[in-house]
Enzyme design. Sequence first.
Site, PDB file in Angstrom:
ATOM      1  N   SER A 109      33.931  30.761  38.251  1.00 45.10           N
ATOM      2  CA  SER A 109      33.984  30.805  36.878  1.00 45.10           C
ATOM      3  C   SER A 109      34.118  29.540  36.571  1.00 45.10           C
ATOM      4  CB  SER A 109      34.501  32.158  36.180  1.00 45.10           C
ATOM      5  OG  SER A 109      34.619  32.371  34.549  1.00 45.10           O
ATOM      6  N   GLU A 211      25.815  32.883  39.116  1.00 47.09           N
ATOM      7  CA  GLU A 211      26.656  34.406  38.185  1.00 47.09           C
ATOM      8  C   GLU A 211      26.397  33.546  37.188  1.00 47.09           C
ATOM      9  OE1 GLU A 211      29.715  35.273  37.463  1.00 47.09           O
ATOM     10  OE2 GLU A 211      30.769  32.872  37.762  1.00 47.09           O
ATOM     11  N   HIS A 281      31.121  37.636  38.945  1.00 51.06           N
ATOM     12  CA  HIS A 281      32.643  38.273  38.310  1.00 51.06           C
ATOM     13  C   HIS A 281      32.507  40.297  38.701  1.00 51.06           C
ATOM     14  CE1 HIS A 281      32.402  34.829  35.771  1.00 51.06           C
ATOM     15  NE2 HIS A 281      33.241  35.483  35.219  1.00 51.06           N
TER      16      HIS A 281
END
Length: 306
Positions: A109, A211, A281
């Site tokens: 992230s 992602e 995630h």
Amino acid sequence: MFPPLLKPGDTIGLISPAGSLYEEAPYRQAVHLWQSLGFQVKHGRHWQAKWGYLAGTDEQRLADLHTMFADPEVKAVIAFRGGWGSARLLPHINFDLIAANPKIFMGYSDITTLLLAIYAQTGLITWHGAVARDLGDDFTLSRLQALLYQSSAPATTILHSRDMLQADNELMVLKEGVASGKLLGGNLTVLCSLIGSKYLPSWEGAILFLEDVGEATYRIDRLFCQLKLAGILDKIAGIVLGAFTHCPEGKGDYSRSLEDVFRDYIMPLGIPAFAGAQFGHIPQKVLLPVGADVLINAAQGNISLI
């Protein structure tokens, strides 16, 4: 430069280089988990610090990062969570210190910023994988043990395969083929925020993995457009897309699917590509070494270390 592997009894350093720690219970659960796996745990000095949505001031978060890399007892530095704030540290990081003390660094992230910057500035392979609070499932733990632990058995070379997909994931082959190159990427939004800075590596011949979470489809479109306009998509040899979690597609006549967007930008490249890989995630994640040489087989959904 691969960091040394872990062995039982080693010390893990937990830091929060980005978002604030809202509750202590998940943090203490993470500490207990690592201890149950046979490791010692050191906290960043400022692990309880808060500065609005940040886990302390830039100076505090930077100090914890530097301290963990400088500490000879610490063999791995793992971010507790993402959020936002890693990029604020970049101009002040002592990359020479990190290069002189190579060790496992892991997160995802917002931590994408540090994974890419450390590799770009030092050549140290970093690990895109679960943050410390996300290691509660057997699948993620098994991948970590297979790739980061010292063992008498040969280290696995398979990073991802169709067999690793969990029930809620489905492989989407966008373009069949085989390609090799350095594995580079992470969170799409975070990566794009670094374009134009000196903290991104060379994309020439790379295998790009991406992602994201919580971005509407039109925003994903915009981000892919940024990759295209920056020349990144024209340089890569292959692409792997993971989970795009909670990315709504819109309604009615204004709707386009994520698959539509992926095909818009990827199909003209003519390079091996697949989507639906087991990272992002989501609860169960594979572990991906940022900067390592890999081979992908799009038809099989494979990523293998070379």
